[in-house]
Design a protein around this motif. Structure first.
Motif, PDB file in Angstrom:
ATOM      1  N   VAL A 260      48.535-126.813 -10.420  1.00 58.65           N
ATOM      2  CA  VAL A 260      47.365-127.587  -9.994  1.00 58.65           C
ATOM      3  C   VAL A 260      46.141-127.162 -10.799  1.00 58.65           C
ATOM      4  O   VAL A 260      45.886-125.959 -10.972  1.00 58.65           O
ATOM      5  N   LEU A 261      45.368-128.151 -11.261  1.00 58.85           N
ATOM      6  CA  LEU A 261      44.133-127.882 -11.986  1.00 58.85           C
ATOM      7  C   LEU A 261      43.033-127.493 -11.009  1.00 58.85           C
ATOM      8  O   LEU A 261      42.743-128.224 -10.061  1.00 58.85           O
ATOM      9  N   ILE A 262      42.442-126.322 -11.241  1.00 59.38           N
ATOM     10  CA  ILE A 262      41.280-125.889 -10.464  1.00 59.38           C
ATOM     11  C   ILE A 262      40.142-125.574 -11.430  1.00 59.38           C
ATOM     12  O   ILE A 262      40.370-125.338 -12.609  1.00 59.38           O
ATOM     13  N   GLN A 263      38.946-125.590 -10.904  1.00 60.59           N
ATOM     14  CA  GLN A 263      37.803-125.249 -11.734  1.00 60.59           C
ATOM     15  C   GLN A 263      36.962-124.168 -11.072  1.00 60.59           C
ATOM     16  O   GLN A 263      36.844-124.119  -9.856  1.00 60.59           O
ATOM     17  N   ARG A 264      36.431-123.311 -11.901  1.00 64.73           N
ATOM     18  CA  ARG A 264      35.470-122.298 -11.464  1.00 64.73           C
ATOM     19  C   ARG A 264      34.089-122.868 -11.757  1.00 64.73           C
ATOM     20  O   ARG A 264      33.836-123.337 -12.868  1.00 64.73           O
ATOM     21  N   VAL A 265      33.240-122.841 -10.740  1.00 66.98           N
ATOM     22  CA  VAL A 265      31.901-123.428 -10.870  1.00 66.98           C
ATOM     23  C   VAL A 265      30.845-122.345 -10.730  1.00 66.98           C
ATOM     24  O   VAL A 265      31.106-121.273 -10.164  1.00 66.98           O
ATOM     25  N   ASP A 266      29.645-122.630 -11.223  1.00 75.76           N
ATOM     26  CA  ASP A 266      28.586-121.618 -11.211  1.00 75.76           C
ATOM     27  C   ASP A 266      27.853-121.503  -9.881  1.00 75.76           C
ATOM     28  O   ASP A 266      26.996-120.653  -9.734  1.00 75.76           O
ATOM     29  N   TYR A 267      28.201-122.304  -8.891  1.00 76.09           N
ATOM     30  CA  TYR A 267      27.490-122.274  -7.620  1.00 76.09           C
ATOM     31  C   TYR A 267      28.353-121.837  -6.433  1.00 76.09           C
ATOM     32  O   TYR A 267      27.899-121.860  -5.299  1.00 76.09           O
ATOM     33  N   ARG A 268      29.601-121.404  -6.696  1.00 73.24           N
ATOM     34  CA  ARG A 268      30.485-120.928  -5.628  1.00 73.24           C
ATOM     35  C   ARG A 268      31.316-119.759  -6.126  1.00 73.24           C
ATOM     36  O   ARG A 268      31.605-119.649  -7.313  1.00 73.24           O
ATOM     37  N   THR A 269      31.744-118.933  -5.188  1.00 73.88           N
ATOM     38  CA  THR A 269      32.616-117.820  -5.549  1.00 73.88           C
ATOM     39  C   THR A 269      34.085-118.226  -5.531  1.00 73.88           C
ATOM     40  O   THR A 269      34.920-117.518  -6.076  1.00 73.88           O
ATOM     41  N   THR A 270      34.400-119.337  -4.879  1.00 69.38           N
ATOM     42  CA  THR A 270      35.776-119.822  -4.818  1.00 69.38           C
ATOM     43  C   THR A 270      35.951-121.018  -5.744  1.00 69.38           C
ATOM     44  O   THR A 270      34.989-121.675  -6.119  1.00 69.38           O
ATOM     45  N   CYS A 271      37.197-121.288  -6.095  1.00 66.63           N
ATOM     46  CA  CYS A 271      37.514-122.400  -6.997  1.00 66.63           C
ATOM     47  C   CYS A 271      37.582-123.717  -6.230  1.00 66.63           C
ATOM     48  O   CYS A 271      37.738-123.736  -5.012  1.00 66.63           O
ATOM     49  N   LEU A 272      37.500-124.799  -6.983  1.00 67.41           N
ATOM     50  CA  LEU A 272      37.533-126.145  -6.420  1.00 67.41           C
ATOM     51  C   LEU A 272      38.474-127.036  -7.218  1.00 67.41           C
ATOM     52  O   LEU A 272      38.721-126.783  -8.397  1.00 67.41           O
ATOM     53  N   LEU A 273      38.934-128.113  -6.583  1.00 66.78           N
ATOM     54  CA  LEU A 273      39.530-129.199  -7.342  1.00 66.78           C
ATOM     55  C   LEU A 273      38.395-129.932  -8.036  1.00 66.78           C
ATOM     56  O   LEU A 273      37.255-129.909  -7.570  1.00 66.78           O
ATOM     57  N   PRO A 274      38.664-130.609  -9.144  1.00 71.40           N
ATOM     58  CA  PRO A 274      37.609-131.422  -9.761  1.00 71.40           C
ATOM     59  C   PRO A 274      37.127-132.494  -8.779  1.00 71.40           C
ATOM     60  O   PRO A 274      37.913-133.042  -8.019  1.00 71.40           O
ATOM     61  N   GLY A 275      35.841-132.787  -8.815  1.00 72.04           N
ATOM     62  CA  GLY A 275      35.292-133.832  -7.948  1.00 72.04           C
ATOM     63  C   GLY A 275      33.891-133.506  -7.507  1.00 72.04           C
ATOM     64  O   GLY A 275      33.260-132.580  -8.028  1.00 72.04           O
ATOM     65  N   GLY A 276      33.401-134.263  -6.554  1.00 71.90           N
ATOM     66  CA  GLY A 276      32.060-134.054  -6.046  1.00 71.90           C
ATOM     67  C   GLY A 276      31.662-135.171  -5.110  1.00 71.90           C
ATOM     68  O   GLY A 276      32.495-135.962  -4.674  1.00 71.90           O
ATOM     69  N   ALA A 277      30.388-135.251  -4.834  1.00 70.82           N
ATOM     70  CA  ALA A 277      29.855-136.235  -3.897  1.00 70.82           C
ATOM     71  C   ALA A 277      29.675-137.595  -4.555  1.00 70.82           C
ATOM     72  O   ALA A 277      29.425-137.683  -5.758  1.00 70.82           O
TER      73      ALA A 277
ATOM     74  N   GLU B  53      32.905-138.334 -11.467  1.00 77.18           N
ATOM     75  CA  GLU B  53      32.884-136.874 -11.456  1.00 77.18           C
ATOM     76  C   GLU B  53      33.851-136.302 -12.490  1.00 77.18           C
ATOM     77  O   GLU B  53      33.543-135.323 -13.163  1.00 77.18           O
ATOM     78  N   LEU B  54      35.009-136.905 -12.638  1.00 78.07           N
ATOM     79  CA  LEU B  54      35.976-136.433 -13.628  1.00 78.07           C
ATOM     80  C   LEU B  54      35.412-136.587 -15.047  1.00 78.07           C
ATOM     81  O   LEU B  54      35.576-135.703 -15.887  1.00 78.07           O
ATOM     82  N   ARG B  55      34.727-137.688 -15.279  1.00 79.73           N
ATOM     83  CA  ARG B  55      34.092-137.909 -16.590  1.00 79.73           C
ATOM     84  C   ARG B  55      32.990-136.887 -16.833  1.00 79.73           C
ATOM     85  O   ARG B  55      32.894-136.298 -17.906  1.00 79.73           O
ATOM     86  N   GLU B  56      32.159-136.627 -15.808  1.00 83.53           N
ATOM     87  CA  GLU B  56      31.056-135.684 -15.953  1.00 83.53           C
ATOM     88  C   GLU B  56      31.536-134.238 -16.072  1.00 83.53           C
ATOM     89  O   GLU B  56      30.985-133.460 -16.849  1.00 83.53           O
ATOM     90  N   GLU B  57      32.554-133.870 -15.300  1.00 78.68           N
ATOM     91  CA  GLU B  57      32.985-132.477 -15.240  1.00 78.68           C
ATOM     92  C   GLU B  57      33.995-132.093 -16.318  1.00 78.68           C
ATOM     93  O   GLU B  57      34.024-130.947 -16.751  1.00 78.68           O
TER      94      GLU B  57
ATOM     95  N   ARG C  70      36.883-131.602 -21.924  1.00 79.49           N
ATOM     96  CA  ARG C  70      35.599-131.159 -22.467  1.00 79.49           C
ATOM     97  C   ARG C  70      34.694-130.794 -21.303  1.00 79.49           C
ATOM     98  O   ARG C  70      34.287-131.664 -20.536  1.00 79.49           O
ATOM     99  N   LEU C  71      34.382-129.520 -21.171  1.00 80.36           N
ATOM    100  CA  LEU C  71      33.542-129.050 -20.070  1.00 80.36           C
ATOM    101  C   LEU C  71      32.068-129.244 -20.406  1.00 80.36           C
ATOM    102  O   LEU C  71      31.669-129.115 -21.567  1.00 80.36           O
ATOM    103  N   PRO C  72      31.256-129.516 -19.397  1.00 82.93           N
ATOM    104  CA  PRO C  72      29.816-129.657 -19.632  1.00 82.93           C
ATOM    105  C   PRO C  72      29.181-128.297 -19.918  1.00 82.93           C
ATOM    106  O   PRO C  72      29.807-127.250 -19.722  1.00 82.93           O
TER     107      PRO C  72
END
Length: 150
Positions: free
Chosen positions: A10-27, A41-45, A96-98
Motif C-alpha cells: 500500500v502506498l503511504i505518504q509522510r507529511v510535514d504536519y503529522r507524525t503518522t503516515c496517511l494515504l494520499p488524499g485530502g479535503a 489531491e492526487l495531482r497536487e500531492e 512527482r512530489l510537491p
C-alpha cells in the motif's frame, strides 16, 4: 486513495504536519465531489492525473470521537477511500512530489499500516483493501470501525 503496487503493498505518504503516515488524499473544495477531490489531491500531492471511479470505503466520524477541541471541530466528517488501482513500475517512477507538505512516499506491507498510521486511518485503509479484495462493494464504517464484518 488506496493505491497498491504489483506486490500488493500500500502506498503511504509522510507529511510535514503529522507524525503518522496517511494515504494520499485530502479535503474536498467547495462544491467539489469526493471523486473529483480525490483526483485533484492526487495531482497536487503526487503529480499524477487519473480518473477516480470506484469507492472502497465510507466512514462516518462523529465529532465526539475526534481528539480535537470542541470549538475547532466539524459536527461530523464523512471520509471516502477511493480505489487508485495497482500501479506498475512505470507509474511509480512518474510520481512527482510537491516542494512542501509531502515529505516522502513508500509502498508498505498492509500488516505494517497499524504501526505507521493512526489507529483510525489504519483501520480505514485496511477496510478499503479488504473491500477491493472481496469485490463486495464499499466497506461502511462508523468512527473508524466497520459496521459489518468484511
Amino acid at each position: 486513495m488506496l493505491i497498491t503496487d504489483q506486490r500488493s503493498r500500500v502506498l503511504i505518504q509522510r507529511v510535514d504536519y503529522r507524525t503518522t503516515c496517511l494515504l494520499p488524499g485530502g479535503a474536498v473544495d467547495a462544491n467539489e465531489s469526493p471523486a473529483k477531490g480525490a483526483a485533484r489531491e492526487l495531482r497536487e500531492e503526487l503529480g499524477v492525473t487519473t480518473t477516480v471511479d470506484r469507492g472502497l470505503a465510507v466512514d462516518w466520524v462523529s465529532a465526539d470521537s475526534l481528539n480535537v477541541p470542541a470549538g475547532t471541530r466539524f459536527p461530523v466528517e464523512i471520509l471516502h477511500v477511493h480505489d487508485g488501482g495497482t500501479w506498475d513500475n512505470e507509474q511509480i517512477a512518474a510520481l512527482r512530489l510537491p516542494d512542501r507538505e509531502i515529505k516522502s512516499v513508500e509502498f508498505v506491507e498492509p500488516a505494517r499500516l497499524p504501526d505507521l498510521m493512526s489507529p483510525g486511518d489504519a483501520r480505514r485503509a485496511l477496510s478499503a483493501l479488504r473491500a477491493r479484495i472481496n469485490s463486495a462493494g464499499p466497506a461502511l464504517l462508523e468512527n473508524d470501525l466497520p459496521i459489518a464484518p468484511t
